[in-house]
Design a protein around this motif. Sequence first.
Motif, PDB file in Angstrom:
ATOM      1  N   PRO A 260     -23.833  32.112  67.247  1.00 57.31           N
ATOM      2  CA  PRO A 260     -24.503  32.695  68.281  1.00 57.31           C
ATOM      3  C   PRO A 260     -25.537  31.585  68.890  1.00 57.31           C
ATOM      4  N   ASP A 261     -25.621  30.530  68.260  1.00 57.00           N
ATOM      5  CA  ASP A 261     -26.621  29.626  68.757  1.00 57.00           C
ATOM      6  C   ASP A 261     -25.989  28.177  69.332  1.00 57.00           C
ATOM      7  N   ASP A 262     -24.429  28.311  69.154  1.00 55.70           N
ATOM      8  CA  ASP A 262     -23.674  27.135  69.891  1.00 55.70           C
ATOM      9  C   ASP A 262     -24.154  26.894  71.326  1.00 55.70           C
ATOM     10  N   GLN A 263     -24.137  25.748  71.746  1.00 57.48           N
ATOM     11  CA  GLN A 263     -24.546  25.328  72.950  1.00 57.48           C
ATOM     12  C   GLN A 263     -23.438  24.180  73.676  1.00 57.48           C
ATOM     13  N   LEU A 264     -22.761  23.791  72.668  1.00 52.55           N
ATOM     14  CA  LEU A 264     -21.621  22.790  73.259  1.00 52.55           C
ATOM     15  C   LEU A 264     -20.324  22.909  72.389  1.00 52.55           C
ATOM     16  N   TRP A 265     -19.197  22.247  73.036  1.00 50.17           N
ATOM     17  CA  TRP A 265     -18.159  22.075  72.175  1.00 50.17           C
ATOM     18  C   TRP A 265     -17.442  20.649  72.408  1.00 50.17           C
ATOM     19  N   ALA A 266     -16.995  19.992  71.537  1.00 47.58           N
ATOM     20  CA  ALA A 266     -16.416  18.681  71.814  1.00 47.58           C
ATOM     21  C   ALA A 266     -14.990  18.668  71.180  1.00 47.58           C
ATOM     22  N   PRO A 267     -14.352  18.006  71.414  1.00 51.10           N
ATOM     23  CA  PRO A 267     -12.857  17.663  70.788  1.00 51.10           C
ATOM     24  C   PRO A 267     -13.267  17.166  69.489  1.00 51.10           C
ATOM     25  N   MET A 268     -12.286  17.494  68.618  1.00 50.16           N
ATOM     26  CA  MET A 268     -12.629  16.969  67.287  1.00 50.16           C
ATOM     27  C   MET A 268     -11.979  15.756  66.982  1.00 50.16           C
ATOM     28  N   GLY A 269     -10.674  15.509  67.799  1.00 52.91           N
ATOM     29  CA  GLY A 269     -10.042  14.003  67.682  1.00 52.91           C
ATOM     30  C   GLY A 269      -9.543  13.649  66.429  1.00 52.91           C
ATOM     31  N   LEU A 270      -8.948  14.419  65.482  1.00 50.66           N
ATOM     32  CA  LEU A 270      -8.408  13.995  64.131  1.00 50.66           C
ATOM     33  C   LEU A 270      -7.392  12.975  64.440  1.00 50.66           C
ATOM     34  N   SER A 271      -7.435  11.875  63.699  1.00 53.63           N
ATOM     35  CA  SER A 271      -6.670  10.874  63.686  1.00 53.63           C
ATOM     36  C   SER A 271      -5.274  11.172  62.873  1.00 53.63           C
ATOM     37  N   PRO A 272      -3.946  10.742  63.147  1.00 51.15           N
ATOM     38  CA  PRO A 272      -3.029  11.050  62.140  1.00 51.15           C
ATOM     39  C   PRO A 272      -2.997  11.109  60.553  1.00 51.15           C
ATOM     40  N   ALA A 273      -3.819  10.032  60.407  1.00 52.94           N
ATOM     41  CA  ALA A 273      -4.304   9.841  58.854  1.00 52.94           C
ATOM     42  C   ALA A 273      -4.917  11.144  58.564  1.00 52.94           C
ATOM     43  N   GLU A 274      -5.924  11.423  59.143  1.00 47.36           N
ATOM     44  CA  GLU A 274      -6.835  12.722  59.036  1.00 47.36           C
ATOM     45  C   GLU A 274      -5.912  14.011  58.880  1.00 47.36           C
ATOM     46  N   LEU A 275      -5.044  13.934  59.964  1.00 50.25           N
ATOM     47  CA  LEU A 275      -4.243  15.238  59.948  1.00 50.25           C
ATOM     48  C   LEU A 275      -3.236  15.347  58.629  1.00 50.25           C
ATOM     49  N   GLY A 276      -3.198  14.307  58.085  1.00 47.01           N
ATOM     50  CA  GLY A 276      -2.407  14.248  56.825  1.00 47.01           C
ATOM     51  C   GLY A 276      -3.141  14.544  55.515  1.00 47.01           C
ATOM     52  N   ASN A 277      -4.516  14.480  55.523  1.00 46.92           N
ATOM     53  CA  ASN A 277      -5.396  14.552  54.281  1.00 46.92           C
ATOM     54  C   ASN A 277      -5.441  16.021  53.856  1.00 46.92           C
ATOM     55  N   ARG A 278      -4.921  16.247  52.611  1.00 43.51           N
ATOM     56  CA  ARG A 278      -4.987  17.591  51.989  1.00 43.51           C
ATOM     57  C   ARG A 278      -6.100  17.533  50.909  1.00 43.51           C
ATOM     58  N   GLY A 279      -6.892  16.511  50.819  1.00 46.95           N
ATOM     59  CA  GLY A 279      -7.709  16.701  49.700  1.00 46.95           C
ATOM     60  C   GLY A 279      -9.378  16.976  50.139  1.00 46.95           C
ATOM     61  N   SER A 280      -9.624  16.903  51.448  1.00 45.67           N
ATOM     62  CA  SER A 280     -10.954  17.399  51.979  1.00 45.67           C
ATOM     63  C   SER A 280     -10.420  18.732  52.772  1.00 45.67           C
ATOM     64  N   HIS A 281     -11.684  19.572  52.422  1.00 41.59           N
ATOM     65  CA  HIS A 281     -11.489  20.869  52.879  1.00 41.59           C
ATOM     66  C   HIS A 281     -12.845  21.223  53.683  1.00 41.59           C
TER      67      HIS A 281
END
Length: 880
Positions: A260-281
């Motif tokens: 309820p206190d959100d005031q803006l939204w920005a793109p996450m912009g995940l890189s291909p390497a980040e999109l392959g990361n399964r160890g960080s949650h």
Amino acid sequence: MKIPFWPRARKNELGEEIHSHLQMAATDRVARGESAERAHQAARREFGNVTLVEQVTRDQWGTRWLEEFLQDLRYAARMLRKNPGFALIAILTLALGIGANTAIFSVVYTVLLKALPYPQADRLVMVYEDVRLPNYQNKKNEPSPGNFSDWMSQNAVFESMAAYRNRSFNLSGEGEPVRVEGELVTSGFFTTLQIKAALGRVFFPQEDRPGNSRVIVISDSLWKSRFGSDIQVLGKKILLDGESYSIVGVMPPGFRFPDPDDQLWAPMGLSPAELGNRGSHFLLVFARLKPEITLARAQAEMNLLARHFTELYPDTNTGVSVNVLSLHDDIAGPVRPALIVLAVAVGLVLLIVCANAANLLLARASVRQREMAVRLALGAGRARIARQLLTESLLLSLLGCFLGLLLAQWCIGALKVLAASNLPRTDEFTLNAPVLIFSVTLSILVGIAFGAAPALQAGRASVHETLKSGGRESSSGSRLRMRGLLVILETALGAVIVIGAGLLLRSFLQIEHVPLGFQPQGVLSFRVIPRGERYSQPSQRAAFYQQVLERLDSLPSVRSAAVVSFIPLTLVRGSKGFTIEGRAPTAPGQIPMAGYNIVTPGYFGTMRINLLQGRDFSWGDAPQTQPVIMINEAMAKTYWPNEDPLGQRIRQGGPDDHELPWLIISGIVSDVREFDPVTAPRPTMYFPIAQFAEPAGILRDWVVRTDDDPQAIAANLRGAVWDVDKDLPVTRIRTMDEVRSMSVASPRLNLLLFGLFAALALVLATIGIYGVTAYSVAQRTREIGIRVALGARSNDVLRLVIGHGARLALIGVVLGMIGAFALTRLMASMIYGVSAVDPLTFFAVAFLLAVVALTACYIRSDFSVPSSVRTTLFCFSSMS
């Protein structure tokens, strides 16, 4: 203005028509030579009973019931005006019950029943990892970017899918820097919700890529407060964390998802390497079901997909399934048990109100016995009398409803303030159409419920006996029994509610005495988050922390200061897997897990967290020195139960993560309640900030221990920070005592509401016992006088009268204790450190109710018995 179809208008027209017909018949007879008097008499004889004709005609219209109802309503209003004291007490009592139920229903309807404010919101679901490992279980684990990417590309049940993560931004440039809450989102965020921008647009898919994500969408409130509702805001550049972003859209008023206190939204912009990361949650994922897909089918197919991923990635996905929840249930689920219990409790209060109102009406009916007997003797039907009494009760109930709505409006406003941090969608609490319909329907049912007993009693009254008694109030054993049963009901329901409140009170006292593992007294906390290009390197951030801490330490009355990722009692904490040197995982994916925090030197001393073994961190623990780590007592007992952890080596990640350094355990500290006072400490690792090179190594919360009142130095904090960087906002300035108080806001709110309900129930039950005792004394005036005349002592008479009320109260308490076993089982999730059938609470409440009942009986008996004796003896002396 006359309304043709209104009963009174039609009745007047009928009367005029009959009068005209009789006049014409009489005139015709006069014309034939009869006298006017004889002509009118003959015309009336020929026509028949005028009243009967009118009644038969009105019956054929089908509106007689409405006429009689309006007649009953007018009569009821006159009777209430004649007895303003009775009417006021009854209406206020009903207003309390109906108002409380309306306010709680407004909350229940908004949170549990009302659809979310998105198109086809029933198709929106949250998608979590369901982790079941020996060392870690979590049904709502945050998904990894790798799993999210594969879910999105390989699922066959979702129309669209998106992810987000919370992120606060330092907004600077024009005026004083401020921190605004927002979200980093993937490109499908708004399209999955099916929400469009009110001004401008939302994100294009190509903007959700590294290097292309310097665009933002802002909320309506930020647009109005920061940019003055300027329609030329599109394309405007603003500085967030020292970097330039372009505004491309403004969302509609009221849109704030997921927080309820959100005031803006920005793109996450995940890189291909980040999109392959399964160890960080760290992601939160939601999706929109395809039109023909049910929640059960989506769950089944995602489980199949999860098993496939386990085969492909055994090191990271072993024991990881998928949990698909409706978005509505995900939001409302955590508070559903408490709201159901509160709804049951306030419903019981309403039943007590009904019993009390019925007792009032029974007492009033005993005064009106002669009136009812006369009406019956004159030909009124018993059903007609009963309907009249029900109409009076309905009028009382509706008047109570009107006053109760005013009370509910005030209560809803109070709940918005008190429950803002504990309940979702508090801004939507209001007296809307469904709530008003509920309130009116409830008042009608309540009116019927408490009016039924007097109506039934009136139908059973003996006309002969009542008229024979003259103006005196005749005794009625059935009425006394009815009032006794109502008192038993009131007492039983009151016992249930008071026992519930007692359990919550004991639970809250237990929470208040839980050792936190640190000393909150004398500590002030605040939040400063260094982000942007200036603080992109760990060494730059470490230098900033050190410079500001030096300035804080130099302030008068400051004993020490430190910085940490998240202060205790804030419900936020990360987890990491690690490897213990010399130990291999028992199975793929089953590495040890622990929470973690990143701290500066002096944190444990500032918070007064006991150092049990080893040494504290120092600024000498630099990147070029031996990496060290500290652990808490729970971690030592869990992973080194029979050996000394000091000097042992661990490494982040699994056994194959050889690029990560070994860390030596340099110290052990006592356990701290990190999440809230009722969540047991879990294994936790502490990293020194200077040696933590990961991007997550950004410390947020600052703590300062002072010798004086912590609030006294609040004004100097901004100066210490802005001496180093004037573009960083300083926010969330509050003492740790305040943080601790906020951490128990939910149980405190439950206790407050239950306590109010219990107090109301106790007062109403006391009034009921007092009233039935007074009625019993009035009914037994002659008997009491005879007993005294024959030599009975006052104490004997008092015991006789008090015994009657005490027996009723005792039966009610016993029944209430039995009923409380059912309610308290529903409260199991709301209490801590106390059994749901805690014998001390049960017996303490029983003793309290017994004392209250005896006191009410004694006060009324002590006042009434001497008066009754004098009245009876006076009657005897007059007769002689």
